[in-house]
Motif scaffolding. Structure first.
Motif, short mmCIF file in Angstrom:
data_model
loop_
_atom_site.label_atom_id
_atom_site.label_comp_id
_atom_site.label_asym_id
_atom_site.label_seq_id
_atom_site.Cartn_x
_atom_site.Cartn_y
_atom_site.Cartn_z
N ASP B 284 79.41 61.62 27.55
CA ASP B 284 78.73 62.45 26.56
C ASP B 284 79.81 63.15 25.76
O ASP B 284 80.28 64.22 26.12
CB ASP B 284 77.83 63.46 27.28
CG ASP B 284 77.07 64.30 26.26
OD1 ASP B 284 76.92 63.84 25.11
OD2 ASP B 284 76.63 65.40 26.64
N PHE B 285 80.26 62.50 24.69
CA PHE B 285 81.37 63.07 23.92
C PHE B 285 81.12 62.89 22.44
O PHE B 285 80.73 61.83 21.98
CB PHE B 285 82.69 62.39 24.31
CG PHE B 285 83.87 62.89 23.54
CD1 PHE B 285 84.44 64.11 23.87
CD2 PHE B 285 84.40 62.17 22.49
CE1 PHE B 285 85.53 64.60 23.17
CE2 PHE B 285 85.49 62.66 21.77
CZ PHE B 285 86.05 63.86 22.13
N ALA B 286 81.36 63.96 21.68
CA ALA B 286 81.27 63.86 20.22
C ALA B 286 82.49 64.55 19.63
O ALA B 286 82.99 65.53 20.19
CB ALA B 286 79.99 64.52 19.73
N LEU B 287 83.00 64.03 18.50
CA LEU B 287 84.16 64.63 17.83
C LEU B 287 83.84 66.07 17.44
O LEU B 287 82.79 66.36 16.89
CB LEU B 287 84.51 63.83 16.57
CG LEU B 287 85.37 62.59 16.77
CD1 LEU B 287 85.57 61.89 15.44
CD2 LEU B 287 86.72 62.98 17.37
N GLN B 288 84.76 66.96 17.72
CA GLN B 288 84.61 68.34 17.32
C GLN B 288 85.41 68.58 16.04
O GLN B 288 86.59 68.24 15.97
CB GLN B 288 85.13 69.27 18.43
CG GLN B 288 84.26 69.29 19.67
CD GLN B 288 82.85 69.76 19.37
OE1 GLN B 288 82.66 70.83 18.80
NE2 GLN B 288 81.85 68.97 19.75
N GLY B 289 84.77 69.15 15.02
CA GLY B 289 85.46 69.45 13.77
C GLY B 289 86.35 70.67 13.94
O GLY B 289 86.39 71.27 15.02
N PRO B 290 87.09 71.03 12.89
CA PRO B 290 87.99 72.18 12.99
C PRO B 290 87.24 73.51 13.01
O PRO B 290 87.81 74.52 13.37
CB PRO B 290 88.87 72.06 11.74
CG PRO B 290 88.08 71.24 10.78
CD PRO B 290 87.19 70.35 11.58
N GLY B 291 85.97 73.49 12.62
CA GLY B 291 85.19 74.73 12.67
C GLY B 291 85.57 75.70 11.57
O GLY B 291 86.41 75.42 10.72
N LEU B 292 84.91 76.87 11.61
CA LEU B 292 85.14 77.89 10.57
C LEU B 292 86.57 78.40 10.59
O LEU B 292 87.17 78.67 9.54
CB LEU B 292 84.18 79.06 10.79
CG LEU B 292 82.88 78.99 9.99
CD1 LEU B 292 82.04 80.23 10.25
CD2 LEU B 292 83.17 78.85 8.50
N THR B 293 87.14 78.51 11.81
CA THR B 293 88.52 78.98 11.93
C THR B 293 89.45 78.02 11.20
O THR B 293 90.33 78.44 10.44
CB THR B 293 88.94 79.06 13.40
OG1 THR B 293 87.86 79.62 14.13
CG2 THR B 293 90.18 79.89 13.57
N GLY B 294 89.23 76.70 11.47
CA GLY B 294 90.07 75.70 10.83
C GLY B 294 89.96 75.78 9.32
O GLY B 294 90.97 75.69 8.61
N LEU B 295 88.74 75.99 8.83
CA LEU B 295 88.53 76.13 7.38
C LEU B 295 89.30 77.33 6.84
O LEU B 295 90.00 77.24 5.84
CB LEU B 295 87.04 76.29 7.11
CG LEU B 295 86.56 76.18 5.67
CD1 LEU B 295 85.21 75.48 5.63
CD2 LEU B 295 86.44 77.54 5.02
N GLY B 296 89.19 78.44 7.58
CA GLY B 296 89.90 79.65 7.17
C GLY B 296 91.40 79.43 7.15
O GLY B 296 92.09 79.87 6.23
N VAL B 297 91.91 78.75 8.19
CA VAL B 297 93.35 78.51 8.28
C VAL B 297 93.82 77.65 7.11
O VAL B 297 94.85 77.92 6.49
CB VAL B 297 93.71 77.84 9.62
CG1 VAL B 297 95.14 77.31 9.59
CG2 VAL B 297 93.54 78.83 10.76
N LEU B 298 93.04 76.61 6.79
CA LEU B 298 93.43 75.71 5.68
C LEU B 298 93.44 76.45 4.34
O LEU B 298 94.40 76.35 3.58
CB LEU B 298 92.48 74.52 5.60
CG LEU B 298 92.85 73.32 6.46
CD1 LEU B 298 91.79 72.25 6.38
CD2 LEU B 298 94.20 72.76 6.03
N VAL B 299 92.38 77.19 4.08
CA VAL B 299 92.29 77.88 2.79
C VAL B 299 93.30 79.02 2.72
O VAL B 299 94.04 79.17 1.74
CB VAL B 299 90.85 78.40 2.54
CG1 VAL B 299 90.79 79.21 1.26
CG2 VAL B 299 89.89 77.21 2.44
N GLY B 300 93.37 79.80 3.81
CA GLY B 300 94.33 80.91 3.85
C GLY B 300 95.76 80.40 3.80
O GLY B 300 96.60 80.94 3.08
N GLY B 301 96.04 79.35 4.59
CA GLY B 301 97.38 78.77 4.60
C GLY B 301 97.73 78.22 3.22
O GLY B 301 98.85 78.40 2.74
#
Lengths: 226, 324
Positions: B284-301
């Protein structure tokens, strides 16, 4: 307002642009700077505006010795004088209003002050109805008046102009000079470099003549004051 | 305009007060923020290309990071799913095995302990291997009693390993067999991938700074005469610099948003095949996205790197432009 004390200017790799020049211009004077091309008129104005620094001697503008103005203080220094150029130096991608507002924006004026002052300056040069236009849609004479409005909008006590009528016909030139005379009446000191001898003679203000970097003629302090 | 009060007046008469200037300062920032965005929009193709390159440069390390994190999450599940076998010394009585099993069941990290007696083991062996004849030829049973221990799911590989070691030191235990070597190898590979993604992040982060810096440098070149005029009428270095800094900021922010879009699309494209693969393993496995934190890190970075690139470019090139 402007004092040159034994000022010399030599450009690197070039000749002597100004040789040991002494000059005193009092507050409220209207002075023409004349002479043939290459006489050093532009150099003199550049020394006043701190675009260049003297090789020798001192230039004192509005009580400030330009030698003592550090590089990072130059913007502040330049806000104390208005400059008018032969080629206007307007920003082509901004409206007439925005061009004239720029010095006020730089100095941090409040928006309603900016509006009021820009309207007043444009009114004074007769371009109140051209505020939203882009500079290139105006005639040369009108563009020069926009440049003048920008130079006076922050009410500097000193206005310098380098060949402000160089591109204009005699009628428009006279019109521009009359505008300068109105500022002079309001207490602004003017130093205008021009080679338009007829106009200078006609208007009869103090005239300082340069030839090859030397002062060869000066009709005298306070001559022809309004 | 020039009212009589100005006659012979001092230089700064009528200059704005401190509060006005502070307010004007913030208004200028707001205007610059929007103005530089408008400037980007006026050259849509050039801006789009720059932003796309930044987006790709940022999407790569971010995508690698997502994959590495998924691999770690996956292997964590494997490590704890491993049962281990505890073999008693030959000759130890079955009662000893039962005692040990009872003790083990009391531990919080253990969910089940099965006791397989030597006899059962022999029976299983003969049943499965078809070596019945050979085994029957033996005089006595060579197999020891065995415990099969199932650790609590979600336990880390290290904890399971420690648990196994605990059995090894007990009285009457011959051998504990923990088959996690392959999981450890996999984890080592994941760690290498993680390090590689870190290196990619550094290199491509540097690339973003260079891209933005170069774009801003060209922008400065194109606006040389405008900058000269600004300097002539008393514009401070900060005033002239600000629109370029905001330009860099926008490049970074939009590039970061684009990287988010790129990554989301890639995840979407991978989700189906991964689901199928997981199905084959009954996992039972599904790919996990980067989530809101990942989005924040990308935009902030992105914002940070863009600002930095513009800062470097303006530091180097604005000073060189002086009115003549």
């Amino acid at each position: 307002m402007i004092r040159f004390e034994a000022v010399g200017k030599r450009y690197p790799g070039g000749g002597e642009a100004l040789a040991t020049l002494d000059l005193d211009i009092a507050a409220g004077e209207f002075v023409f700077l004349t002479g043939p091309s290459g006489a050093g008129k532009s150099t003199l104005l550049k020394l006043v505006a701190l675009i260049e620094r003297p090789s020798r001697g001192q230039v004192i503008v509005n009580g400030q010795n330009t030698r003592k103005v550090a590089r990072r203080r130059i913007p502040q220094f330049r806000r104390g004088l208005g400059m008018v150029f032969q080629d206007h130096k307007l920003l082509a991608d901004r409206s007439v209003f925005e061009n004239v507002a720029l010095p006020l924006l730089i100095a941090g004026y409040a928006e309603r002050d900016i509006n009021r002052r820009v309207r007043a300056a444009l009114d004074l040069v007769g371009l109140a109805d051209k505020a939203p236009r882009l500079p290139l849609t105006l005639s040369t004479g009108e563009q020069q008046r926009v440049g003048i409005a920008r130079a006076v909008v922050s009410k500097p006590p000193l206005l310098i102009a380098d060949e402000p009528t160089g591109n204009l016909d005699p009628a428009l030139s006279l019109e521009i000079m009359r505008l300068f005379e109105r500022f002079n009446e309001l207490g602004v000191t003017l130093l205008i470099a021009t080679h338009d001898i007829d106009l200078v003679t006609q208007l009869g203000h103090r005239r300082v003549e340069l030839v090859s970097g030397q002062l060869v003629g000066d009709t005298g302090l306070g001559h022809g004051r309004a | 305009m020039a009212a009589p009060e100005r006659r012979g007046g001092e230089l700064r008469r009528g200059a704005p007060g401190l509060l006005t200037r502070v307010r004007g300062y913030f208004r200028l920032h707001a205007q610059n923020l929007l103005g530089s965005l408008g400037r980007l929009a006026r050259q849509p193709l050039a801006s789009l290309l720059t932003v796309a390159v930044i987006g790709i440069a940022m999407a790569l390390p971010a995508g690698l990071d997502v994959l590495v994190n998924n691999a770690r999450a996956l292997s964590a599940g494997w490590a704890s799913a491993v049962d281990f076998s505890v073999y008693l010394e030959p000759g130890q009585p079955l009662a000893r095995a039962e005692t040990l099993a009872a003790e083990a069941r009391g531990q919080a990290d253990i969910v089940a302990v099965e006791v397989i007696s030597a006899e059962e083991a022999l029976a299983q062996l003969s049943r499965f291997t078809g070596m019945q004849a050979a085994l029957e030829a033996l005089d006595d049973n060579p197999l020891p009693h065995t415990l099969v221990v199932r650790p609590r799911p979600g336990l880390s590989a290290e904890a399971v390993s420690r648990l196994a070691d605990g059995f090894e030191s007990l009285e009457g235990i011959d051998l504990v067999q923990l088959d996690t070597a392959w999981v450890e190898r996999f984890l080592a590979i994941v760690d290498i991938a993680r390090r590689a993604s870190g290196i990619t992040l550094l290199l491509l982060g540097f690339a973003v700074v260079v891209i933005v810096g170069n774009t801003i440098r060209l922008d400065i070149e194109n606006r040389r005469s405008e900058i000269e005029v600004m300097k002539l009428i008393g514009g401070s270095d900060g005033f002239i610099r600000r629109p370029f800094l905001y330009g860099g900021l926008w490049y970074g922010v939009i590039g970061g948003l684009l990287a988010v879009v790129f990554n989301a699309s890639a995840l979407l494209a991978l989700a189906g095949p991964v689901q199928r693969l997981a199905g084959l393993y009954n996992a039972d496995f599904a790919l996990q996205g980067p989530g809101l934190t990942g989005l924040g890190v990308l935009v902030g970075g992105g914002a940070l790197l863009g600002w930095l690139g513009a800062w470097v470019a303006t530091s180097r090139h604005l000073r060189d432009i002086e009115p003549t």
